[in-house]
Design an enzyme around this catalytic site. Structure first.
Site, mmCIF file in Angstrom:
data_model
loop_
_atom_site.group_PDB
_atom_site.id
_atom_site.type_symbol
_atom_site.label_atom_id
_atom_site.label_comp_id
_atom_site.label_asym_id
_atom_site.label_seq_id
_atom_site.Cartn_x
_atom_site.Cartn_y
_atom_site.Cartn_z
ATOM 1 N N LYS A 8 12.831 -100.393 -36.165
ATOM 2 C CA LYS A 8 12.359 -98.948 -36.382
ATOM 3 C C LYS A 8 13.564 -98.153 -36.497
ATOM 4 C CE LYS A 8 9.458 -95.652 -34.094
ATOM 5 N NZ LYS A 8 8.687 -95.064 -33.049
ATOM 6 N N SER B 215 3.668 -94.002 -33.396
ATOM 7 C CA SER B 215 4.551 -93.720 -34.403
ATOM 8 C C SER B 215 5.137 -94.901 -34.957
ATOM 9 C CB SER B 215 5.593 -92.610 -34.025
ATOM 10 O OG SER B 215 6.232 -93.240 -32.911
ATOM 11 N N SER C 92 3.700 -95.204 -28.593
ATOM 12 C CA SER C 92 3.997 -95.365 -29.957
ATOM 13 C C SER C 92 4.365 -96.991 -30.319
ATOM 14 C CB SER C 92 5.240 -94.630 -30.337
ATOM 15 O OG SER C 92 4.801 -93.168 -30.749
HETATM 16 N N1 GLN Z 1 1.571 -90.036 -30.407
HETATM 17 C C1 GLN Z 1 2.370 -89.586 -29.316
HETATM 18 C C2 GLN Z 1 3.193 -88.325 -30.060
HETATM 19 O O1 GLN Z 1 2.947 -87.988 -31.160
HETATM 20 C C3 GLN Z 1 3.270 -90.572 -28.958
HETATM 21 C C4 GLN Z 1 4.433 -90.615 -29.611
HETATM 22 C C5 GLN Z 1 5.356 -91.874 -29.284
HETATM 23 O O2 GLN Z 1 5.083 -92.345 -28.567
HETATM 24 N N2 GLN Z 1 6.666 -91.887 -29.940
HETATM 25 O O3 GLN Z 1 3.848 -87.752 -29.188
#
Ligand code: GLN
Length: 518
Positions: A99, A174, A198
């Site tokens: 990532k 994400s 995410s």
């Molecule tokens: N969807 C969540 C957010 O937008 C989690 C994101 C993540 O785990 N990086 O904050």
């Protein structure tokens, strides 16, 4: 004949060790598939993703950059060392997608944002160092929601990744690029990060295993911070065993991360095959029911029956404060983000938009460099931390967080692990939730409680469900397994027993799926 890209990491290690295939052949097979379907300009030492407006609806767009030359050189080096009889790392020659929130020395890190454009990190993240020590071959950096904020990868400044099960749907986020890479057979393994879901949510939406380790067991050194008290890197894989093996490689105490836990982490594979006979599986009352799609609910009910058939006892447990997890998370995470993102000022990293005064330069840089969701979070977080509002918002959310952690401690007295659906919805169509931030946030309702408590949690495939908007399309449903702090071993053991009994590795099929026969 099975193509090399179809093999999981465990099988690849066996074939590589037996000398049936070389690391170079494995890497070349994956690079060829990336060149074919991912929408990269496959040319030169580092392949760049095509600009967003040149990407087609047929491109998976998992990668932002493919480090082709370095990957080939690393593979050749592993083959030479193997031939010389030198000791090799546990995943020697297995390709991996990283990532783009973790640094790799000399390779641009963008975090899916324009704000970091042009920044080349002069150092490796600790996770990247562990991967190299394990002789994992990093293929490149994957697409993500900007600064890891989002649940669909549509917040990437470089265009969304597409779900290999149906290219018109999101892969979740994400870490959507990492999920797309593994589900689309572009890499057998990937690293993502999970702040509020995410890794787990994209794993659920793409039919993969994805794990968020116990907070503090994987170093955050070199992980560009979103919400420091929640961020944690972890594995994506097609099997539970592969995920456990990858997590074991990256999990270690690191003095360079002040939140790194000094406790030894349990061996993740020693008891993997011990089964669930006699274990108590706790079903969380608050993490099911209203708001969960019928197909998700049906797959979850079938999963509970499967556990009982396997000799476990299913018990109902309550996390009374879990319903407040989402609002607490959406105050804590933006508050930490508003502080962490202050470093992107046009002076130190990446983008600079020139203006007459320093302050105007800061403002112009941030206005141009951040996308709308990141700006929204910075404003919410700054407000929640500001004098006069701190007690009402940030402090209150922190108290709720403590109550949720206490709820988990109590629940783990009557259950060994807890389960829930990972996500209330299967993969949704591109563009269907982008106009409504709250609809997007609701994807995280089942994943944020474990994040706030710091406990380990994973998602694995529980079966398929018809898409609510198209009954001809079958899509994966994720089962979430949560375990007490530092009991990641138990989480993997329960997941392994479930996976073996389910008995299939879900692969994308359907009219808009990527071809997996090659
Ligand atoms: N969807 C969540 C957010 O937008 C989690 C994101 C993540 O785990 N990086 O904050």
């Amino acid at each position: 004949m099975t193509a090399l890209t179809q093999l999981d990491a465990g099988t690849l290690v066996a074939r590589l060790t037996a000398g049936e295939v070389s690391a170079r052949e494995v890497v070349d097979a994956h690079l060829a598939r990336i060149a074919e379907i991912d929408g990269v300009v496959a040319d030169g030492p580092v392949w760049a993703a095509a600009p967003a407006d040149e990407l087609g609806a047929e491109h998976t767009h998992a990668f932002l950059a493919v480090t082709a030359e370095a990957a080939r050189a690393h593979a050749d080096d592993i083959d030479i060392r193997r031939a010389a009889g030198e000791p090799l790392g546990p995943l020697a020659g297995v390709p991996l997608a990283l990532k783009d929130v973790l640094t790799l020395r000399g390779v641009p890190t963008t975090c899916g944002s324009r704000i970091l454009e042009g920044w080349v990190p002069p150092y490796d993240a600790t996770v990247s160092q562990h991967l190299r020590r394990a002789d994992v071959v990093v293929l490149g950096k994957t697409n993500m929601d900007e600064v890891a904020m989002g649940s669909s990868t549509e917040n990437s400044a470089y265009g969304p990744s597409r779900n290999p099960w149906d290219l018109d749907r999101v892969p979740g986020g994400s870490s959507g690029g990492s999920a797309t890479a593994v589900a689309g057979l572009l890499a057998p393994l990937a690293i993502g990060t999970d702040t509020g879901g995410s890794i787990r949510q994209p794993a659920a939406l793409t039919g993969l295993v994805g794990a968020k380790p116990t907070y503090g067991t994987v170093s955050r050194y070199g992980l560009v911070a979103f919400a420091s008290s929640l961020d944690q890197a972890g594995p994506f894989a097609r099997t539970v065993e592969d995920a456990a093996r990858l997590q074991a490689v990256i999990q270690a105490h690191d003095p360079r991360d002040s939140t790194s836990v000094p406790d030894p982490v349990p061996d993740l594979t020693a008891h993997l095959r011990d089964g669930v006979q006699g274990l108590r599986i706790g079903v969380v009352t608050e993490l099911q029911g209203e708001g969960y799609e019928p197909g998700v609910a049906a797959a979850f009910a079938a999963a509970l029956e499967r556990f009982e058939r396997l000799g476990a006892t299913v018990v109902e447990v309550s996390l009374p404060h879990a319903p407040y997890g989402l609002p607490a998370y959406y105050l804590v995470a933006p508050s930490e983000a508003s502080s962490n993102l202050a470093r992107f000022d046009g002076v130190r990293y990446g983008l600079r938009v020139d203006a007459p005064t320093a302050e105007q330069m800061n403002a112009a840089t941030r206005a141009a460099g951040f996308g709308p969701e990141v700006k929204r979070r910075i404003m919410i977080g700054t407000h929640a931390l500001s004098s006069g509002y701190f007690d009402a918002y940030y402090l209150q959310a922190s108290k709720v967080r403590t109550l949720i952690a206490e709820d988990f401690r109590a629940a783990f007295r009557s259950a060994d692990v807890l389960v829930s659906p990972t996500s209330p919805a299967v993969a949704f169509g591109l563009g269907t939730k982008t106009a409504d931030p709250l609809a997007m946030y609701l994807n995280d309702v089942a994943t944020v409680p474990a994040s706030l408590a710091g406990i380990p949690a994973l998602s694995l495939p529980a079966g398929l469900a018809p898409a609510p908007d198209d009954s001809d399309t079958a899509l994966p449903v994720g089962l979430q397994i949560m375990a007490p702090l530092l009991r990641d071993d138990l989480m993997f053991r329960v997941a392994w027993a479930f996976e073996q009994d389910l008995g299939f590795v879900p692969r994308p099929t359907g009219p808009r799926a990527v071809e997996v026969g090659r």
